[in-house]
Scaffold this motif. Sequence first.
Motif, PDB file in Angstrom:
ATOM      1  N   ARG A  75       0.836  -1.204   0.000  1.00 23.10           N
ATOM      2  CA  ARG A  75       0.000   0.000   0.000  1.00 23.10           C
ATOM      3  C   ARG A  75       0.874   1.259   0.000  1.00 23.10           C
ATOM      4  O   ARG A  75       0.599   2.209  -0.721  1.00 23.10           O
ATOM      5  N   THR A  79      -5.534   5.425  -6.324  1.00 18.71           N
ATOM      6  CA  THR A  79      -4.905   4.803  -5.155  1.00 18.71           C
ATOM      7  C   THR A  79      -5.255   5.547  -3.861  1.00 18.71           C
ATOM      8  O   THR A  79      -5.441   4.923  -2.835  1.00 18.71           O
ATOM      9  N   TRP A 115      -7.745  -2.507  -0.563  1.00 19.72           N
ATOM     10  CA  TRP A 115      -6.293  -2.740  -0.559  1.00 19.72           C
ATOM     11  C   TRP A 115      -5.998  -4.225  -0.309  1.00 19.72           C
ATOM     12  O   TRP A 115      -5.129  -4.808  -0.949  1.00 19.72           O
TER      13      TRP A 115
END
Length: 301
Positions: free
Chosen positions: A147, A190, A198
Amino acid sequence: MPELPDIAAYITALEPRILNQPLERIRLASVFILRTVDPPLSSVEGKTVRTIRRVGKRIAMGLDEDLWLVIHLMIAGRLHWKPARTKLAGRNALLALDFPSGTLTLTEAGSKRRASLHVLRGEQTLHDIDPGGLEIFAPATNLESFRAALMLENRTLKRALTDPRIVSGIGNAYSDEILHAAQLSPIAQTHKLKPEEWERLFEATRATLTRWVELLSSEARKKFPEGVTAFRPEMAVHGRFDQPCPRCGEKVQRIRYADNETNYCACCQTGGKVLADRSLSRLLGSDWPRTLDELEALKRR
Ligand SMILES: [Zn+2]
């Protein structure tokens, strides 16, 4: 372009053929493929291959005296395994590496000469040519580091996954497959992804790459990978525009660019929304359909 699973398959096929074998001779059909001058090409001749590894989308062969021969196939470059000292024939043949057991050749289809060869000295120099993206299968890689890497800049998932500075080894084909497996839109950003999204993306990235590495490597153990392609019948959406999604049966959609396209399932990934296809949306202007139903209605007109 050959991506992580394809490169892994090449390495699987190369190891039993050239590991611990002396590289007797290198033949170039064109000097342009060689992008380094020092150490000279001749310095690797007669040296033995000690290791083969993937660096991003490149194949690096480590030889005696910490010399490295690095091949980047780019889009159209392919490797072939031929009987020893096979002649370099045809305009696509660029490079031959002669081993006692056979000859590894590199061909590149088309007129653009993009594939490259680097001769390097010192393992450290491999880092200089590595774009540095996260290695999905590195022991230290986890959901948090994944992430963090993708969140550095606010990008669409498609761009983030295919940027070699963010994630290593993923290109247009496997990013389509990963996003379909994760049931996420290629244009989701994102910075807007939720925690459970995620998790899905990280798991889908690992599962998709694992599945393809295993499939292609098991084929490569039986036979040298000659038919390396980004279009495989086992793929869910990539290269399958207008064919049924294996999960829901709706037709696979596309976003077209100058020389490639992104494939996705609107039903599984974008809540039924058809994403603007530049070529079509220019033609249709404000008539561009926003949903699958509208698209179907348009086609029936
Ligand atoms: Zn679907």
